[in-house]
Motif scaffolding. Structure first.
Motif, PDB file in Angstrom:
ATOM      1  N   SER A 170      -7.329  16.201  -2.847  1.00 16.24           N
ATOM      2  CA  SER A 170      -7.627  15.451  -3.879  1.00 16.24           C
ATOM      3  C   SER A 170      -9.603  15.819  -3.399  1.00 16.24           C
ATOM      4  O   SER A 170      -9.651  14.835  -2.590  1.00 16.24           O
ATOM      5  CB  SER A 170      -7.474  14.496  -4.263  1.00 16.24           C
ATOM      6  N   THR A 171     -10.016  16.175  -4.587  1.00 20.14           N
ATOM      7  CA  THR A 171     -11.633  16.043  -4.345  1.00 20.14           C
ATOM      8  C   THR A 171     -11.931  15.829  -5.939  1.00 20.14           C
ATOM      9  O   THR A 171     -12.318  15.497  -6.779  1.00 20.14           O
ATOM     10  CB  THR A 171     -11.798  17.700  -4.402  1.00 20.14           C
ATOM     11  N   VAL A 172     -13.492  15.020  -5.521  1.00 23.40           N
ATOM     12  CA  VAL A 172     -14.146  14.437  -5.847  1.00 23.40           C
ATOM     13  C   VAL A 172     -15.993  15.079  -6.106  1.00 23.40           C
ATOM     14  O   VAL A 172     -15.644  15.162  -4.780  1.00 23.40           O
ATOM     15  CB  VAL A 172     -14.406  12.657  -6.365  1.00 23.40           C
ATOM     16  N   SER A 173     -16.414  16.009  -7.717  1.00 25.41           N
ATOM     17  CA  SER A 173     -17.576  16.410  -6.444  1.00 25.41           C
ATOM     18  C   SER A 173     -18.089  17.009  -5.472  1.00 25.41           C
ATOM     19  O   SER A 173     -17.969  18.006  -5.855  1.00 25.41           O
ATOM     20  CB  SER A 173     -18.577  14.704  -7.212  1.00 25.41           C
ATOM     21  N   GLY A 174     -19.116  16.222  -5.057  1.00 25.53           N
ATOM     22  CA  GLY A 174     -19.912  17.236  -4.053  1.00 25.53           C
ATOM     23  C   GLY A 174     -18.165  17.672  -3.623  1.00 25.53           C
ATOM     24  O   GLY A 174     -18.286  19.233  -2.590  1.00 25.53           O
ATOM     25  N   LEU A 200      -1.576  26.966 -24.035  1.00 26.81           N
ATOM     26  CA  LEU A 200       0.171  27.828 -24.053  1.00 26.81           C
ATOM     27  C   LEU A 200       0.890  29.414 -24.543  1.00 26.81           C
ATOM     28  O   LEU A 200       0.199  28.409 -25.473  1.00 26.81           O
ATOM     29  CB  LEU A 200       0.735  26.845 -23.930  1.00 26.81           C
ATOM     30  N   VAL A 201       1.227  30.194 -24.059  1.00 27.07           N
ATOM     31  CA  VAL A 201       2.159  30.902 -24.291  1.00 27.07           C
ATOM     32  C   VAL A 201       3.442  30.644 -24.223  1.00 27.07           C
ATOM     33  O   VAL A 201       4.011  30.812 -25.028  1.00 27.07           O
ATOM     34  CB  VAL A 201       1.556  32.123 -23.441  1.00 27.07           C
ATOM     35  N   ASP A 202       4.053  30.055 -23.239  1.00 25.40           N
ATOM     36  CA  ASP A 202       5.179  29.128 -23.943  1.00 25.40           C
ATOM     37  C   ASP A 202       5.741  28.659 -22.352  1.00 25.40           C
ATOM     38  O   ASP A 202       5.251  28.675 -21.657  1.00 25.40           O
ATOM     39  CB  ASP A 202       5.835  30.479 -22.260  1.00 25.40           C
ATOM     40  N   CYS A 203       5.067  27.024 -23.278  1.00 26.52           N
ATOM     41  CA  CYS A 203       4.967  25.735 -22.828  1.00 26.52           C
ATOM     42  C   CYS A 203       6.368  25.542 -21.740  1.00 26.52           C
ATOM     43  O   CYS A 203       5.799  24.801 -20.939  1.00 26.52           O
ATOM     44  CB  CYS A 203       4.662  25.198 -23.611  1.00 26.52           C
ATOM     45  N   CYS A 204       7.446  25.790 -22.065  1.00 29.90           N
ATOM     46  CA  CYS A 204       8.306  25.754 -21.056  1.00 29.90           C
ATOM     47  C   CYS A 204       8.330  26.261 -20.170  1.00 29.90           C
ATOM     48  O   CYS A 204       9.642  26.268 -19.321  1.00 29.90           O
ATOM     49  CB  CYS A 204       9.883  25.567 -22.188  1.00 29.90           C
ATOM     50  N   ASN A 205       7.921  27.635 -19.889  1.00 26.17           N
ATOM     51  CA  ASN A 205       8.449  27.848 -18.891  1.00 26.17           C
ATOM     52  C   ASN A 205       7.528  27.324 -17.786  1.00 26.17           C
ATOM     53  O   ASN A 205       6.320  28.021 -16.612  1.00 26.17           O
ATOM     54  CB  ASN A 205       7.502  29.843 -18.907  1.00 26.17           C
ATOM     55  N   LYS A 206       8.677  27.116 -16.724  1.00 23.16           N
ATOM     56  CA  LYS A 206       8.162  25.866 -15.387  1.00 23.16           C
ATOM     57  C   LYS A 206       7.982  27.008 -14.143  1.00 23.16           C
ATOM     58  O   LYS A 206       7.493  26.669 -13.257  1.00 23.16           O
ATOM     59  CB  LYS A 206       9.238  25.478 -15.144  1.00 23.16           C
ATOM     60  N   GLU A 207       7.884  28.086 -14.439  1.00 21.27           N
ATOM     61  CA  GLU A 207       7.583  29.053 -13.679  1.00 21.27           C
ATOM     62  C   GLU A 207       6.099  29.391 -13.619  1.00 21.27           C
ATOM     63  O   GLU A 207       4.841  29.908 -12.863  1.00 21.27           O
ATOM     64  CB  GLU A 207       8.367  30.611 -13.347  1.00 21.27           C
ATOM     65  N   ASP A 208       5.310  29.480 -14.963  1.00 20.09           N
ATOM     66  CA  ASP A 208       4.109  29.881 -15.099  1.00 20.09           C
ATOM     67  C   ASP A 208       3.560  28.757 -14.891  1.00 20.09           C
ATOM     68  O   ASP A 208       2.878  28.212 -15.853  1.00 20.09           O
ATOM     69  CB  ASP A 208       3.910  30.245 -16.233  1.00 20.09           C
ATOM     70  N   VAL A 209       3.258  27.624 -13.339  1.00 21.10           N
ATOM     71  CA  VAL A 209       2.479  26.472 -13.578  1.00 21.10           C
ATOM     72  C   VAL A 209       1.654  26.690 -11.930  1.00 21.10           C
ATOM     73  O   VAL A 209       2.243  26.975 -11.525  1.00 21.10           O
ATOM     74  CB  VAL A 209       2.934  25.103 -13.647  1.00 21.10           C
ATOM     75  N   TYR A 210       0.299  25.825 -12.372  1.00 26.11           N
ATOM     76  CA  TYR A 210       0.059  25.407 -10.733  1.00 26.11           C
ATOM     77  C   TYR A 210       1.328  24.100 -10.543  1.00 26.11           C
ATOM     78  O   TYR A 210      -0.013  23.264 -10.609  1.00 26.11           O
ATOM     79  CB  TYR A 210      -1.222  25.283 -10.660  1.00 26.11           C
ATOM     80  N   SER A 211       1.368  24.063  -9.340  1.00 23.60           N
ATOM     81  CA  SER A 211       2.106  22.752  -9.336  1.00 23.60           C
ATOM     82  C   SER A 211       2.373  22.793  -7.477  1.00 23.60           C
ATOM     83  O   SER A 211       2.075  23.705  -6.781  1.00 23.60           O
ATOM     84  CB  SER A 211       3.011  22.386  -9.756  1.00 23.60           C
ATOM     85  N   LEU A 212       2.373  21.403  -7.112  1.00 30.59           N
ATOM     86  CA  LEU A 212       2.668  21.579  -5.072  1.00 30.59           C
ATOM     87  C   LEU A 212       3.958  22.326  -5.211  1.00 30.59           C
ATOM     88  O   LEU A 212       4.757  22.661  -4.550  1.00 30.59           O
ATOM     89  CB  LEU A 212       2.831  19.961  -5.051  1.00 30.59           C
ATOM     90  N   ASP A 213       5.517  21.790  -6.173  1.00 30.63           N
ATOM     91  CA  ASP A 213       6.689  22.214  -6.023  1.00 30.63           C
ATOM     92  C   ASP A 213       6.182  24.481  -5.724  1.00 30.63           C
ATOM     93  O   ASP A 213       7.538  24.825  -5.374  1.00 30.63           O
ATOM     94  CB  ASP A 213       7.304  22.248  -7.151  1.00 30.63           C
ATOM     95  N   ARG A 214       5.536  24.321  -7.276  1.00 25.79           N
ATOM     96  CA  ARG A 214       5.541  26.240  -6.687  1.00 25.79           C
ATOM     97  C   ARG A 214       4.341  26.937  -5.655  1.00 25.79           C
ATOM     98  O   ARG A 214       4.776  28.271  -5.960  1.00 25.79           O
ATOM     99  CB  ARG A 214       4.808  26.391  -8.225  1.00 25.79           C
ATOM    100  N   LEU A 215       4.526  25.676  -4.333  1.00 20.11           N
ATOM    101  CA  LEU A 215       4.159  26.463  -3.665  1.00 20.11           C
ATOM    102  C   LEU A 215       4.550  26.873  -2.276  1.00 20.11           C
ATOM    103  O   LEU A 215       5.299  25.560  -1.622  1.00 20.11           O
ATOM    104  CB  LEU A 215       2.111  25.694  -3.235  1.00 20.11           C
ATOM    105  N   GLN A 248       0.856  29.427  -1.981  1.00 19.16           N
ATOM    106  CA  GLN A 248       0.600  29.199  -0.632  1.00 19.16           C
ATOM    107  C   GLN A 248      -0.308  26.781  -0.776  1.00 19.16           C
ATOM    108  O   GLN A 248      -1.022  27.898  -1.220  1.00 19.16           O
ATOM    109  CB  GLN A 248       0.125  29.660   1.029  1.00 19.16           C
ATOM    110  N   ARG A 249       0.125  26.837   0.779  1.00 14.87           N
ATOM    111  CA  ARG A 249      -0.341  25.122   0.385  1.00 14.87           C
ATOM    112  C   ARG A 249      -1.577  25.799   0.901  1.00 14.87           C
ATOM    113  O   ARG A 249      -1.721  26.333   1.773  1.00 14.87           O
ATOM    114  CB  ARG A 249       0.358  23.981   1.093  1.00 14.87           C
ATOM    115  N   PRO A 250      -3.084  24.524   1.271  1.00 16.89           N
ATOM    116  CA  PRO A 250      -2.634  23.158   0.140  1.00 16.89           C
ATOM    117  C   PRO A 250      -2.997  23.298  -1.447  1.00 16.89           C
ATOM    118  O   PRO A 250      -3.455  24.072  -1.391  1.00 16.89           O
ATOM    119  CB  PRO A 250      -3.710  22.577   0.527  1.00 16.89           C
ATOM    120  N   PHE A 251      -2.325  22.654  -2.094  1.00 19.86           N
ATOM    121  CA  PHE A 251      -2.213  22.272  -3.394  1.00 19.86           C
ATOM    122  C   PHE A 251      -3.658  21.421  -4.131  1.00 19.86           C
ATOM    123  O   PHE A 251      -4.070  20.299  -3.242  1.00 19.86           O
ATOM    124  CB  PHE A 251      -1.017  21.067  -4.207  1.00 19.86           C
TER     125      PHE A 251
END
Length: 450
Positions: free
Chosen positions: A73-77, A5-20, A155-158
């Motif tokens: 949410s995905t697995v394998s194939g 991490l460069v800035d661990c606490c930068n909450k804008e710099d993430v990939y999450s459902l809330d950010r989409l 944009q979603r989907p997450f």
């Protein structure tokens, strides 16, 4: 390896459902897809379901059902299909068949292994067959896209790609939250490597390795996560009352000790959950979905599980001599996956049933749960749902590989749409958008004619 991490606490710099971002009111109809493992068979079946979701419109809107999908949410194939759609959207219907489904990935990988240059690279203990597979996927399927590219789309989907931590046997999600436990940044990580980890079938492919960076003062988010939320769950009361939460917290605290656990080796997500449904279960119980239910922003939620599980006929029990090592290896890997798959479906079905029953009890007392008026639809799609015994036998005996015949691919795509349209809960999900009884009856009859 992953990047620190460069800035661990930068909450804008993430990939999450809330950010989409989504339009206002988008959470009113919340759709989740869980795409199972099963090689190209699973990828093609998932593609067929996505194709049909794209063709079905949501009543009284200008949107298709696919437009409303919030989480995959995905697995394998299933990770190939889910990741491709998350990255490229509806272009999946233009080129995914040529880029993946109709290719002989096994043969291409074999040629790559026997390439003299790669043969030398494979002599290193730090470079494996699955690293070659990840390079192949990165170059020829996913156009070298990273999680940063996913985040930039906004944009979603997450997308949640699931693998298995080989040391703990626990599920590992490729999300910003999971990577924070490693003191690492997911945004620079190639999506293809996540897919390679998720589909690293035991005996055939080798693990994908991540580095667990030291816990230091410059990584306050990692410290906060571990010493706060997870440590508080490691008590006898939690162990007795909520074992899944206890063990999830326990596995996450292991990352705190970088000296004892400097690396994380990941293999096929099916070893921990071959449906991708456990990630949804966690989100429903205590994650992002739970937050939206508590705020009563979700009016209806549909969970669509694409289960490519097979039940191939075997005859080794007709022989006095025991099966060979190859058969034993495959069975050792797949029997737990299949058993765990059935258990996961029933547990999630019970979770939804319990919530409905609890809400009914609360209403009888004059009260209500948060999100109590929310409608729940659990749509499990599998070959065992097929009514025709010949069709059922055909699909249940398709091989698990990364090379299927063109007619098998087309049949899987077709049956994916068929399973969706014939499922009574999907019919209810669509038809209950109508308030007018006549319109609702017409919708039901239309489904019955499919």
């Amino acid at each position: 390896m992953n990047s620190p991490l460069v800035d661990c606490c930068n909450k804008e710099d993430v990939y999450s459902l809330d950010r989409l971002t989504q339009p206002a009111g988008a959470d009113e109809t919340f759709i989740v897809l869980a795409l199972s493992g099963g090689g190209t068979r699973a990828a093609a079946l998932s593609y067929g379901v996505l194709k049909k979701l794209y063709e079905v419109e949501i009543p009284k809107t200008d949107k298709t059902v696919l437009d409303e999908v919030d989480v995959i949410s995905t697995v394998s194939g299933g990770s190939f299909t889910g990741a491709y759609y998350a990255l490229f959207g509806k272009h999946i219907f233009d080129d995914f068949k040529d880029k993946f489904l109709n290719r002989n990935i096994e043969e291409e990988l074999a040629w790559s292994i026997f390439n003299p240059y790669n043969a030398v690279r494979l002599l290193s203990p730090y470079f494996s067959r699955n690293d070659l597979a990840a390079e192949l996927y990165n170059r020829t399927i996913f156009d070298e896209k990273t999680y940063g590219d996913l985040a930039k789309q906004g944009q979603r989907p997450f997308l949640i790609i699931n693998a298995t931590n080989l040391y703990t046997g626990s599920r590992f999600e490729f999300t910003s939250e999971q990577f924070r436990y490693l003191g690492s940044d997911i945004l620079s990580y190639p999506v293809a490597r996540a897919v390679a980890a998720s589909s690293a079938f035991p005996y055939l492919l080798t693990p994908i390795t991540l580095e667990n960076y030291p816990l230091q003062q410059k990584d306050p988010c990692k410290c906060e996560k571990i010493t706060g939320e997870n440590k508080s769950a490691l008590d006898p009361d939690t162990f007795r009352s909520n074992k899944p939460r206890y063990y999830a917290s326990y596995y996450n605290t292991l990352y705190q000790d970088n000296e004892k656990h400097p690396y994380v080796h990941l293999m096929d997500g099916g070893l921990a959950d071959n449906l991708g449904l456990r990630a949804i279960d966690d989100s429903f119980v205590r994650g992002d979905i739970r937050k939206r239910i508590s705020k009563s922003t979700i009016q209806r939620i549909a969970v669509i599980v694409v289960n490519a599980k097979t039940a191939k006929k075997e005859d080794f029990d007709q022989s006095k001599s025991p099966p060979g090592l190859v058969t034993i290896g495959v069975k050792t890997a797949t029997i737990p996956m299949d058993n765990y798959t059935s258990e996961t479906i029933e547990e999630f079905r019970k979770l939804l049933t319990d919530r409905i029953e609890t809400e009914l009890r609360e209403r009888s007392k004059g009260g209500s749960l948060a999100g109590g008026k929310m409608k729940l639809y659990f749509i499990d799609l599998g070959f065992e749902n097929l009514a025709d015994p010949k069709d059922r036998d055909y699909f249940l005996n398709l091989p698990t590989s990364f090379c299927l015949k063109p007619d098998q691919i087309e049949n899987l795509i077709k049956v994916g749409g068929q399973l969706l349209m014939q499922h009574p809960k999907f019919r209810d999900f669509i038809c209950e958008f109508y308030d007018n009884p006549a319109e609702k009856d017409a919708c039901i009859k239309k489904f019955e004619q499919q």
